[in-house]
Design an enzyme around this catalytic site. Structure first.
Site, PDB file in Angstrom:
ATOM      1  N   ASP A  40     -13.989  -1.519   3.727  1.00  0.00           N
ATOM      2  CA  ASP A  40     -12.991  -1.622   4.806  1.00  0.00           C
ATOM      3  C   ASP A  40     -13.577  -1.007   6.078  1.00  0.00           C
ATOM      4  O   ASP A  40     -14.180  -1.713   6.902  1.00  0.00           O
ATOM      5  CB  ASP A  40     -11.691  -0.918   4.363  1.00  0.00           C
ATOM      6  CG  ASP A  40     -10.624  -0.857   5.453  1.00  0.00           C
ATOM      7  OD1 ASP A  40     -10.745  -1.563   6.468  1.00  0.00           O
ATOM      8  OD2 ASP A  40      -9.644  -0.093   5.302  1.00  0.00           O
ATOM      9  N   SER A  93       0.844  -1.187   0.000  1.00  0.00           N
ATOM     10  CA  SER A  93       0.000   0.000   0.000  1.00  0.00           C
ATOM     11  C   SER A  93       0.884   1.243   0.000  1.00  0.00           C
ATOM     12  O   SER A  93       1.738   1.393   0.873  1.00  0.00           O
ATOM     13  CB  SER A  93      -0.876  -0.036   1.251  1.00  0.00           C
ATOM     14  OG  SER A  93      -1.610   1.151   1.384  1.00  0.00           O
ATOM     15  N   ASP A 144      -7.393   3.125  -2.834  1.00  0.00           N
ATOM     16  CA  ASP A 144      -8.066   3.193  -1.536  1.00  0.00           C
ATOM     17  C   ASP A 144      -8.322   4.653  -1.206  1.00  0.00           C
ATOM     18  O   ASP A 144      -7.385   5.455  -1.113  1.00  0.00           O
ATOM     19  CB  ASP A 144      -7.167   2.554  -0.463  1.00  0.00           C
ATOM     20  CG  ASP A 144      -7.823   2.517   0.913  1.00  0.00           C
ATOM     21  OD1 ASP A 144      -8.979   2.965   1.039  1.00  0.00           O
ATOM     22  OD2 ASP A 144      -7.168   2.028   1.851  1.00  0.00           O
ATOM     23  N   LYS A 187      -1.390  -1.048  -4.300  1.00  0.00           N
ATOM     24  CA  LYS A 187      -2.545  -0.228  -3.900  1.00  0.00           C
ATOM     25  C   LYS A 187      -2.043   1.186  -3.705  1.00  0.00           C
ATOM     26  O   LYS A 187      -1.001   1.391  -3.063  1.00  0.00           O
ATOM     27  CB  LYS A 187      -3.117  -0.799  -2.607  1.00  0.00           C
ATOM     28  CG  LYS A 187      -3.884   0.141  -1.700  1.00  0.00           C
ATOM     29  CD  LYS A 187      -4.639  -0.649  -0.627  1.00  0.00           C
ATOM     30  CE  LYS A 187      -4.805   0.122   0.661  1.00  0.00           C
ATOM     31  NZ  LYS A 187      -5.543  -0.666   1.685  1.00  0.00           N
ATOM     32  N   LYS A 247      -9.707  -6.948   8.447  1.00  0.00           N
ATOM     33  CA  LYS A 247      -8.586  -6.670   9.348  1.00  0.00           C
ATOM     34  C   LYS A 247      -9.025  -7.207  10.701  1.00  0.00           C
ATOM     35  O   LYS A 247      -9.964  -6.650  11.292  1.00  0.00           O
ATOM     36  CB  LYS A 247      -8.343  -5.167   9.468  1.00  0.00           C
ATOM     37  CG  LYS A 247      -7.825  -4.489   8.211  1.00  0.00           C
ATOM     38  CD  LYS A 247      -7.802  -2.979   8.413  1.00  0.00           C
ATOM     39  CE  LYS A 247      -7.234  -2.262   7.192  1.00  0.00           C
ATOM     40  NZ  LYS A 247      -7.551  -0.820   7.194  1.00  0.00           N
ATOM     41  N   GLU A 281     -11.357   0.850  -2.938  1.00  0.00           N
ATOM     42  CA  GLU A 281     -11.626   0.551  -1.534  1.00  0.00           C
ATOM     43  C   GLU A 281     -12.218   1.762  -0.817  1.00  0.00           C
ATOM     44  O   GLU A 281     -11.696   2.875  -0.931  1.00  0.00           O
ATOM     45  CB  GLU A 281     -10.309   0.115  -0.872  1.00  0.00           C
ATOM     46  CG  GLU A 281     -10.472  -0.401   0.538  1.00  0.00           C
ATOM     47  CD  GLU A 281      -9.140  -0.858   1.146  1.00  0.00           C
ATOM     48  OE1 GLU A 281      -8.106  -0.834   0.466  1.00  0.00           O
ATOM     49  OE2 GLU A 281      -9.163  -1.225   2.337  1.00  0.00           O
ATOM     50  N   LYS A 286      -3.151   5.143  -2.446  1.00  0.00           N
ATOM     51  CA  LYS A 286      -4.137   5.942  -1.731  1.00  0.00           C
ATOM     52  C   LYS A 286      -4.585   7.073  -2.634  1.00  0.00           C
ATOM     53  O   LYS A 286      -3.744   7.703  -3.306  1.00  0.00           O
ATOM     54  CB  LYS A 286      -3.506   6.521  -0.468  1.00  0.00           C
ATOM     55  CG  LYS A 286      -3.094   5.458   0.524  1.00  0.00           C
ATOM     56  CD  LYS A 286      -4.319   4.813   1.138  1.00  0.00           C
ATOM     57  CE  LYS A 286      -3.953   3.819   2.211  1.00  0.00           C
ATOM     58  NZ  LYS A 286      -5.140   3.267   2.873  1.00  0.00           N
ATOM     59  N   GLY A 297      -4.077  -4.225   6.417  1.00  0.00           N
ATOM     60  CA  GLY A 297      -3.012  -3.966   7.389  1.00  0.00           C
ATOM     61  C   GLY A 297      -3.219  -2.602   7.996  1.00  0.00           C
ATOM     62  O   GLY A 297      -3.887  -1.736   7.410  1.00  0.00           O
TER      63      GLY A 297
HETATM   64  O1  NPG Z   1       0.538  -2.288   4.945  1.00  0.00           O
HETATM   65  O2  NPG Z   1      -0.138  -2.261   7.014  1.00  0.00           O
HETATM   66  C1  NPG Z   1      -0.090  -1.792   5.872  1.00  0.00           C
HETATM   67  C2  NPG Z   1      -0.850  -0.523   5.606  1.00  0.00           C
HETATM   68  C3  NPG Z   1      -2.004  -0.757   4.697  1.00  0.00           C
HETATM   69  O3  NPG Z   1      -2.994   1.102   3.620  1.00  0.00           O
HETATM   70  C4  NPG Z   1      -2.908   0.426   4.621  1.00  0.00           C
HETATM   71  N1  NPG Z   1      -3.603   0.712   5.721  1.00  0.00           N
HETATM   72  O4  NPG Z   1      -6.622   2.389   5.183  1.00  0.00           O
HETATM   73  O5  NPG Z   1      -6.140   0.328   5.208  1.00  0.00           O
HETATM   74  C5  NPG Z   1      -5.834   1.495   5.405  1.00  0.00           C
HETATM   75  C6  NPG Z   1      -4.433   1.858   5.855  1.00  0.00           C
HETATM   76  C7  NPG Z   1      -4.321   2.369   7.259  1.00  0.00           C
HETATM   77  C8  NPG Z   1      -3.125   2.339   7.903  1.00  0.00           C
HETATM   78  C9  NPG Z   1      -5.375   2.879   7.923  1.00  0.00           C
HETATM   79  C10 NPG Z   1      -2.971   2.805   9.187  1.00  0.00           C
HETATM   80  C11 NPG Z   1      -5.243   3.350   9.209  1.00  0.00           C
HETATM   81  C12 NPG Z   1      -4.028   3.323   9.849  1.00  0.00           C
END
Ligand code: NPG
Length: 369
Positions: free
Chosen positions: A239, A136, A189, A162, A263, A214, A164, A291
């Site tokens: 999500d 991500s 996302d 992915k 998650k 997402e 953002k 994650g």
């Molecule tokens: O690889 O752990 C990872 C991060 C993946 O993009 C990711 N997480 O929106 O899913 C999400 C985002 C996130 C991370 C959201 C930290 C909130 C806190």
């Protein structure tokens, strides 16, 4: 199994680089780690709550309060048949607060697996020896920097990218990546950055062959997602709004999306994740494991879960070095042929680096019955 002792610990870890999403930027993570003792065994859990209430309403501080005041007292000194029974006791103890519950619940699954002498993955019903990994990528300062990040991760072997997105950083970044990487599995996302009024704009993403978009709409919304999905060819993945199995059942019924990100730390733990996994499988909905920038402890839990049969899409289960200069587990997770190996040792199957954990700790509290 009897739960004798719970140690809560707040550790500070700095990411390699700031991670920017539509709702905020993270660089320094303060993570609540759970060490649970029972039956002469030590088990581990991790709370995914952030320092700020921008992704979800829970924070590190609300989780600590809820765990100390209500959750830990509901399970300490008690004997349970299984981790699933611990999950039920935690659900009865408070309304909501799934991230706080998950931190203890997942430690209880690690404990049960260790007491039974099996891996967590096997206890949960895993069928794969390794899980395909995605990565991500946060919002970048410029398009060339974004393309450079994508190139680096594609070269490392990640199975899907992915990125953002947010208003003002969506169509162009996707077009640029597609231009350079026409065949790489790619998704976006939005972390709830849009409204249904943006439907026509979001439909412009349909031309890029994305595997999914997402959480485009509100964190609690299911209805507008259902209306948006009817206007998009690209599958919507849910999500934030899937905070429990009940919410997932509603989403399936409404047609709010075609893919679900599970998650365990967001939905209350492994028992809730299993229920969501099973109901999605029955409905023909693919799932993948998200994650939350976890340390190696939370990641080990995620990797075990992601080895279940319904997890047919690569998850945000990236290697330790994608996040940290040094992880709290030793060795950290290493990408092998685009996959993370599923640990086979007892419980979460990774070794916690206790001296490093101690060195990174801001405080530790011990809770007993
Ligand atoms: O690889 O752990 C990872 C991060 C993946 O993009 C990711 N997480 O929106 O899913 C999400 C985002 C996130 C991370 C959201 C930290 C909130 C806190």
């Amino acid at each position: 199994m009897r739960i004798d002792r719970i140690e809560l610990r707040l550790i500070a870890l700095r990411l390699h680089e700031p991670f920017r999403i539509s709702s905020g930027t993270t660089w320094d993570r303060r993570i609540l780690i759970v060490r649970m003792e029972g039956e002469g065994v030590v088990a581990w859990g991790e709370c995914v709550a952030d320092e700020t209430p921008h992704y979800a309403y829970e924070t590190v501080d609300t989780a600590r309060l809820v765990i100390e005041t209500w959750l830990a007292p509901a399970i300490l000194g008690r004997t349970f048949e299984s981790a699933a029974a611990v999950a039920a006791a935690l659900e009865r103890a408070v309304r909501g607060h799934p991230m706080a519950r998950a931190a203890l619940e997942m430690a209880a699954w690690d404990l049960e697996a260790r007491v039974r002498g099996t891996s967590l993955a096997a206890l949960l019903g895993a069928v794969r020896p390794a899980v395909p990994s995605g990565v991500s990528i946060g919002i970048q300062q410029s398009l060339p920097e974004l393309v450079d990040r994508v190139r680096r991760y594609v070269e490392e072997g990640y199975r899907r990218i992915k990125i953002k997105i947010a208003p003002g950083w969506d169509i162009e970044p996707v077009a640029r990546i597609r231009d350079r990487f026409p065949d790489t599995p790619l998704m976006v996302d939005a972390n709830s950055a849009y409204t249904l009024a943006d439907a026509d704009h979001l439909a412009r993403l349909d031309t890029f062959g994305l595997t999914m978009i997402e959480q485009p709409l509100g964190v609690d919304d299911l209805l507008d997602h259902a209306l948006l999905q009817r206007r998009l060819a690209t599958p919507i993945c849910l999500d934030e709004c899937i905070s429990s199995p009940a919410r997932c059942a509603e989403a399936i019924h409404l047609g709010s999306g075609r893919i679900v990100n599970i998650k365990p730390g967001r939905v209350g733990g492994h028992a809730a994740s299993l229920r969501i996994h099973h109901m999605c499988a029955e409905a023909g909905i693919p799932v993948w494991c998200g994650g939350m920038l976890e340390s190696g402890i939370g990641r080990a839990h995620n990797v075990a879960l992601a080895a279940l049969p319904g997890f047919t899409l690569p998850g945000d289960t990236s290697a330790s070095r994608r996040y940290w200069a040094r992880d709290v587990i030793d060795p950290g997770f290493i990408l092998e042929d685009g996959c993370l190996p599923v640990p086979t040792g007892p419980g979460i199957g990774v070794d916690v680096d206790a001296p490093f954990l101690a060195a990174r700790s801001e405080w530790t509290r011990t809770l007993t019955a």
